[in-house]
Design a protein around this motif. Structure first.
Motif, PDB file in Angstrom:
ATOM      1  N   LEU A 170       0.819  -1.216   0.000  1.00 50.88           N
ATOM      2  CA  LEU A 170       0.000   0.000   0.000  1.00 50.88           C
ATOM      3  C   LEU A 170       0.851   1.263   0.000  1.00 50.88           C
ATOM      4  O   LEU A 170       0.326   2.350   0.250  1.00 50.88           O
ATOM      5  CB  LEU A 170      -0.914   0.017   1.235  1.00 50.88           C
ATOM      6  N   GLU A 171       2.141   1.127  -0.281  1.00 50.73           N
ATOM      7  CA  GLU A 171       3.004   2.304  -0.180  1.00 50.73           C
ATOM      8  C   GLU A 171       2.715   3.346  -1.252  1.00 50.73           C
ATOM      9  O   GLU A 171       3.145   4.507  -1.137  1.00 50.73           O
ATOM     10  CB  GLU A 171       4.481   1.892  -0.252  1.00 50.73           C
ATOM     11  N   ARG A 172       1.959   2.981  -2.283  1.00 48.24           N
ATOM     12  CA  ARG A 172       1.636   3.938  -3.351  1.00 48.24           C
ATOM     13  C   ARG A 172       0.135   4.183  -3.462  1.00 48.24           C
ATOM     14  O   ARG A 172      -0.332   4.763  -4.452  1.00 48.24           O
ATOM     15  CB  ARG A 172       2.178   3.443  -4.695  1.00 48.24           C
ATOM     16  N   VAL A 173      -0.626   3.764  -2.485  1.00 54.54           N
ATOM     17  CA  VAL A 173      -2.085   3.923  -2.516  1.00 54.54           C
ATOM     18  C   VAL A 173      -2.450   5.076  -1.590  1.00 54.54           C
ATOM     19  O   VAL A 173      -2.204   5.018  -0.384  1.00 54.54           O
ATOM     20  CB  VAL A 173      -2.787   2.626  -2.071  1.00 54.54           C
ATOM     21  N   ALA A 174      -3.054   6.131  -2.159  1.00 52.76           N
ATOM     22  CA  ALA A 174      -3.375   7.328  -1.377  1.00 52.76           C
ATOM     23  C   ALA A 174      -4.832   7.371  -0.928  1.00 52.76           C
ATOM     24  O   ALA A 174      -5.153   8.017   0.065  1.00 52.76           O
ATOM     25  CB  ALA A 174      -3.062   8.585  -2.189  1.00 52.76           C
ATOM     26  N   MET A 175      -5.742   6.730  -1.643  1.00 45.28           N
ATOM     27  CA  MET A 175      -7.178   6.680  -1.338  1.00 45.28           C
ATOM     28  C   MET A 175      -7.835   8.049  -1.372  1.00 45.28           C
ATOM     29  O   MET A 175      -8.861   8.279  -0.723  1.00 45.28           O
ATOM     30  CB  MET A 175      -7.399   6.044   0.037  1.00 45.28           C
ATOM     31  N   GLU A 176      -7.277   8.985  -2.145  1.00 41.50           N
ATOM     32  CA  GLU A 176      -7.921  10.286  -2.285  1.00 41.50           C
ATOM     33  C   GLU A 176      -9.230  10.171  -3.052  1.00 41.50           C
ATOM     34  O   GLU A 176     -10.155  10.971  -2.857  1.00 41.50           O
ATOM     35  CB  GLU A 176      -6.982  11.266  -2.994  1.00 41.50           C
ATOM     36  N   SER A 177      -9.334   9.168  -3.924  1.00 33.96           N
ATOM     37  CA  SER A 177     -10.554   8.998  -4.720  1.00 33.96           C
ATOM     38  C   SER A 177     -11.731   8.523  -3.894  1.00 33.96           C
ATOM     39  O   SER A 177     -12.868   8.540  -4.368  1.00 33.96           O
ATOM     40  CB  SER A 177     -10.301   7.995  -5.856  1.00 33.96           C
ATOM     41  N   LEU A 178     -11.512   8.093  -2.658  1.00 32.48           N
ATOM     42  CA  LEU A 178     -12.621   7.643  -1.824  1.00 32.48           C
ATOM     43  C   LEU A 178     -13.554   8.789  -1.488  1.00 32.48           C
ATOM     44  O   LEU A 178     -14.778   8.597  -1.401  1.00 32.48           O
ATOM     45  CB  LEU A 178     -12.075   7.005  -0.540  1.00 32.48           C
ATOM     46  N   GLY A 179     -12.994   9.987  -1.332  1.00 35.00           N
ATOM     47  CA  GLY A 179     -13.819  11.147  -1.047  1.00 35.00           C
ATOM     48  C   GLY A 179     -14.566  11.003   0.264  1.00 35.00           C
ATOM     49  O   GLY A 179     -14.078  10.430   1.237  1.00 35.00           O
ATOM     50  N   VAL A 180     -15.792  11.509   0.271  1.00 32.82           N
ATOM     51  CA  VAL A 180     -16.665  11.403   1.442  1.00 32.82           C
ATOM     52  C   VAL A 180     -17.607  10.233   1.217  1.00 32.82           C
ATOM     53  O   VAL A 180     -18.683  10.381   0.637  1.00 32.82           O
ATOM     54  CB  VAL A 180     -17.436  12.711   1.685  1.00 32.82           C
ATOM     55  N   THR A 181     -17.186   9.063   1.635  1.00 35.67           N
ATOM     56  CA  THR A 181     -17.980   7.839   1.507  1.00 35.67           C
ATOM     57  C   THR A 181     -18.222   7.282   2.901  1.00 35.67           C
ATOM     58  O   THR A 181     -17.290   6.774   3.532  1.00 35.67           O
ATOM     59  CB  THR A 181     -17.258   6.799   0.643  1.00 35.67           C
ATOM     60  N   PRO A 182     -19.435   7.387   3.420  1.00 36.41           N
ATOM     61  CA  PRO A 182     -19.689   6.868   4.774  1.00 36.41           C
ATOM     62  C   PRO A 182     -19.381   5.370   4.860  1.00 36.41           C
ATOM     63  O   PRO A 182     -19.854   4.576   4.039  1.00 36.41           O
ATOM     64  CB  PRO A 182     -21.177   7.148   4.997  1.00 36.41           C
ATOM     65  N   LEU A 183     -18.610   4.981   5.838  1.00 36.96           N
ATOM     66  CA  LEU A 183     -18.214   3.586   6.027  1.00 36.96           C
ATOM     67  C   LEU A 183     -18.743   3.089   7.366  1.00 36.96           C
ATOM     68  O   LEU A 183     -18.763   3.819   8.349  1.00 36.96           O
ATOM     69  CB  LEU A 183     -16.687   3.448   5.990  1.00 36.96           C
ATOM     70  N   ARG A 184     -19.109   1.798   7.379  1.00 34.82           N
ATOM     71  CA  ARG A 184     -19.599   1.162   8.605  1.00 34.82           C
ATOM     72  C   ARG A 184     -18.527   0.294   9.252  1.00 34.82           C
ATOM     73  O   ARG A 184     -18.816  -0.567  10.061  1.00 34.82           O
ATOM     74  CB  ARG A 184     -20.832   0.309   8.288  1.00 34.82           C
ATOM     75  N   ILE A 185     -17.293   0.543   8.889  1.00 32.01           N
ATOM     76  CA  ILE A 185     -16.184  -0.286   9.375  1.00 32.01           C
ATOM     77  C   ILE A 185     -16.038  -0.156  10.884  1.00 32.01           C
ATOM     78  O   ILE A 185     -15.961   0.950  11.428  1.00 32.01           O
ATOM     79  CB  ILE A 185     -14.866   0.110   8.683  1.00 32.01           C
ATOM     80  N   ARG A 186     -16.000  -1.312  11.560  1.00 31.62           N
ATOM     81  CA  ARG A 186     -15.779  -1.352  13.002  1.00 31.62           C
ATOM     82  C   ARG A 186     -14.408  -1.951  13.351  1.00 31.62           C
ATOM     83  O   ARG A 186     -13.866  -1.656  14.404  1.00 31.62           O
ATOM     84  CB  ARG A 186     -16.895  -2.159  13.684  1.00 31.62           C
ATOM     85  N   THR A 187     -13.903  -2.818  12.470  1.00 28.03           N
ATOM     86  CA  THR A 187     -12.579  -3.411  12.652  1.00 28.03           C
ATOM     87  C   THR A 187     -11.734  -3.078  11.433  1.00 28.03           C
ATOM     88  O   THR A 187     -12.074  -3.456  10.310  1.00 28.03           O
ATOM     89  CB  THR A 187     -12.677  -4.941  12.822  1.00 28.03           C
ATOM     90  N   PHE A 188     -10.618  -2.388  11.651  1.00 26.51           N
ATOM     91  CA  PHE A 188      -9.754  -1.944  10.563  1.00 26.51           C
ATOM     92  C   PHE A 188      -8.316  -2.264  10.949  1.00 26.51           C
ATOM     93  O   PHE A 188      -7.810  -1.782  11.968  1.00 26.51           O
ATOM     94  CB  PHE A 188      -9.932  -0.440  10.331  1.00 26.51           C
ATOM     95  N   ALA A 189      -7.662  -3.126  10.145  1.00 29.66           N
ATOM     96  CA  ALA A 189      -6.298  -3.568  10.455  1.00 29.66           C
ATOM     97  C   ALA A 189      -5.444  -3.518   9.199  1.00 29.66           C
ATOM     98  O   ALA A 189      -5.821  -4.069   8.156  1.00 29.66           O
ATOM     99  CB  ALA A 189      -6.318  -4.987  11.026  1.00 29.66           C
ATOM    100  N   LEU A 190      -4.294  -2.874   9.315  1.00 31.53           N
ATOM    101  CA  LEU A 190      -3.283  -2.826   8.257  1.00 31.53           C
ATOM    102  C   LEU A 190      -1.987  -3.355   8.867  1.00 31.53           C
ATOM    103  O   LEU A 190      -1.357  -2.662   9.669  1.00 31.53           O
ATOM    104  CB  LEU A 190      -3.100  -1.402   7.731  1.00 31.53           C
ATOM    105  N   THR A 191      -1.605  -4.552   8.497  1.00 29.02           N
ATOM    106  CA  THR A 191      -0.441  -5.208   9.103  1.00 29.02           C
ATOM    107  C   THR A 191       0.634  -5.423   8.041  1.00 29.02           C
ATOM    108  O   THR A 191       0.359  -6.019   6.991  1.00 29.02           O
ATOM    109  CB  THR A 191      -0.838  -6.559   9.716  1.00 29.02           C
ATOM    110  N   ARG A 192       1.834  -4.936   8.334  1.00 32.29           N
ATOM    111  CA  ARG A 192       2.983  -5.101   7.432  1.00 32.29           C
ATOM    112  C   ARG A 192       2.631  -4.735   5.987  1.00 32.29           C
ATOM    113  O   ARG A 192       2.973  -5.437   5.042  1.00 32.29           O
ATOM    114  CB  ARG A 192       3.504  -6.542   7.484  1.00 32.29           C
TER     115      ARG A 192
END
Length: 529
Positions: free
Chosen positions: A241-263
């Protein structure tokens, strides 16, 4: 004047009796009439019930409800109950009777875990017989996924681990089972970004875990988050994910309760854009991202963050400054699990943790170089709910944490790992420091797992035989980096003490082979690590 005969007393009494008999007969007639009326009312009531319940049915008598004549009805009810049990309990239900057997076996085959390199999925006949909701293929490189796509059309959960799944085969399974809510793809290296476009069709997806994926881009992840609004669990491990910025996500409401980014080396923009759109986050992990330069604004994209957070894992995030850690911890007032192992957390952050420790059950401060005895004691003297504690260090912490005037409040502690404690300080006297340690440990009556040891530490169990003997619930005892081998008295004491002990781990130099045989003979069920 005619003579009238006066009634005698006998005739008078006889007439009175006759009148009483007539009255009794009238009463009996009235009772019979009342009974007839009650019967008529009962018949009318039952007739009304039959008319309202079964139209067109001419029954005139009310019948009480009867039990099911077929055992299949009972089996369906029993299946709804046993389907909520774990596999161990289901195996016990199999041997109860025939009805329990059918219901339990049916529930067992609702989920299949296939660990075999064989290409022939031999579980399919049984699975098709009992139904199929979940499939996990592990280490099955040649699995025929086309057959699964053809036969298993009601999948709710799909886990592919080290399976040669291609984009087209995964697409067939997802098309055949569009109601999949849990999807886990581990080490499926043939998959490309095209697979993410197929995942976008799962509108009811709630749990997504992707590990060791080589081909990932911003459009793929953003497309899934926009197309699958029900996602509550998102885990990305060993994903580039070193080149992924996620700027295109914009304002998108998310229902995420568990969020993990490992290594996965996420960029600050990636983390910031996800957190900004996930106000209901409860579990957050950035474990082992050694090279991600995350700033305070990346971890705090809004003023009202982390209001629902109960678990925070920043293990080995060495690029996060102590000021950023302090700012995050100030907003996390309801944390239950904290892992700051290998970070630059300091005493100021420990002070914040101590003030918000009402629900804290797990704390990992292993190998944190900027904490001190004073800061740690601020936490240990107030954290009453603590169950897990790791305070291993490179001689940063000393025996001062065992001060007799400051009693640890974590009496419910079950796991304690404290490797690398400097037992030479304070005072430079080893024996008194060991005595302080054993006195403090003797109060932890719920302790089940204990790990101690340091290059400058001598076990010196003879200084705490009476105190350590109080740990009757201890199941695992690990000793690391002892300065000298165990003595004969210490070995004999270890054999006799702690009746629940299942595992003893000491270095080979600390326990000679004759003594190891002695252990195996006296405690044959004990595992010597």
């Amino acid at each position: 004047m005619t003579n009238q005969r006066k009634p005698t007393s006998a005739s008078t009494s006889r007439k009175g009796k006759d009148k009483d008999k007539d009255k009794d007969k009238d009463k009996d007639k009235d009772k019979d009439k009342d009974k007839d009326k009650d019967k008529d009312k009962g018949k009318n009531f039952s007739r009304d019930i039959n008319k309202s319940g079964n139209k067109g049915n001419e029954q005139t008598e009310w019948l009480p409800p009867q039990g099911p004549k077929s055992p299949l009805v009972i089996e369906e009810v029993l299946f709804e109950i046993v389907s909520r049990l774990d596999k161990h309990s289901l195996h016990s239900c199999v041997s109860v009777n025939r009805i329990f057997y059918r219901a339990a076996v049916r529930a067992l085959w609702m989920s299949v875990q296939w660990k075999s390199p064989l290409s022939n999925p031999s579980f399919l006949p049984e699975m098709l017989r009992y139904g199929h909701n979940a499939i996990e293929l592990q280490d099955n490189f040649d699995a025929d996924l086309d057959i699964i796509a053809e036969k298993c059309t009601r999948l709710r959960e799909l886990r592919l681990v080290w399976t040669q799944a291609t984009d087209s085969k995964l697409h067939k399974i997802l098309v055949a089972s569009p109601n999949i809510s849990t999807l886990c793809l581990y080490n499926c290296k043939p998959l490309t970004t095209l697979a993410f476009s197929h995942i976008q069709a799962l509108s009811g997806l709630k749990k997504l875990e992707i590990k060791n994926m080589l081909h990932v881009d911003e459009a793929s992840i953003a497309g899934i988050l926009r197309s699958c609004p029900m996602i509550e669990h998102l885990v990305l491990e060993d994903v580039r994910l070193e080149r992924v910025a996620m700027e295109s996500l914009g304002v998108t409401p998310l229902r995420i309760r568990t969020f993990a980014l490992t290594r996965s080396s996420p960029t600050g923009s990636f983390v910031r854009n996800i957190l900004r759109n996930a106000p209901m986050l409860r579990e957050f992990s950035l474990a082992r991202n050694l090279h991600s330069a995350l700033l305070t604004e990346d971890l705090l994209p809004g003023p009202d963050m982390y209001g629902h957070l109960v678990s925070l894992n920043l293990e080995s995030c060495k690029t996060i400054a102590s000021e950023a850690l302090l700012a995050v911890l100030k907003l996390c007032t309801g944390l239950e699990r904290i892992n700051l192992c290998g970070t630059f957390v300091d005493d100021a952050s420990l002070d914040v943790i101590a003030s918000n420790s009402q629900r804290l059950t797990s704390l990992n401060l292993g190998w944190c170089a900027q904490i001190s005895d004073v800061g740690l004691l601020q936490v240990l003297t107030v954290s009453r709910q603590l169950i897990f504690l790791d305070i291993s260090s490179h001689c940063v912490l000393t025996a001062g944490i065992f001060r007799p005037d400051l009693v640890w409040a974590c009496s419910r502690l079950q796991t304690l790992i404290m490797i690398g404690i400097d037992m030479m300080h304070p005072g430079g006297m080893v024996q008194p420091n060991h005595t302080m340690m054993y006195n403090q440990l003797s109060r932890l009556l719920c302790l089940q797992d204990l790990a101690i040891g340091a290059p400058s530490q001598d076990l010196q169990l003879e200084a705490g035989f009476d105190q350590m003997g109080k740990l009757v619930n201890l199941e695992s005892f690990r000793v690391h980096h002892l300065q000298s081998p165990l003595g004969e008295d210490e070995i004999r004491w270890l054999v006799e003490a702690w009746p629940k002990l299942k595992r003893l781990k000491v270095e080979a130099a600390s326990l000679s082979e004759p003594w190891r045989r002695y252990f195996r003979r006296r405690r044959p069920h004990l595992i010597l690590g």
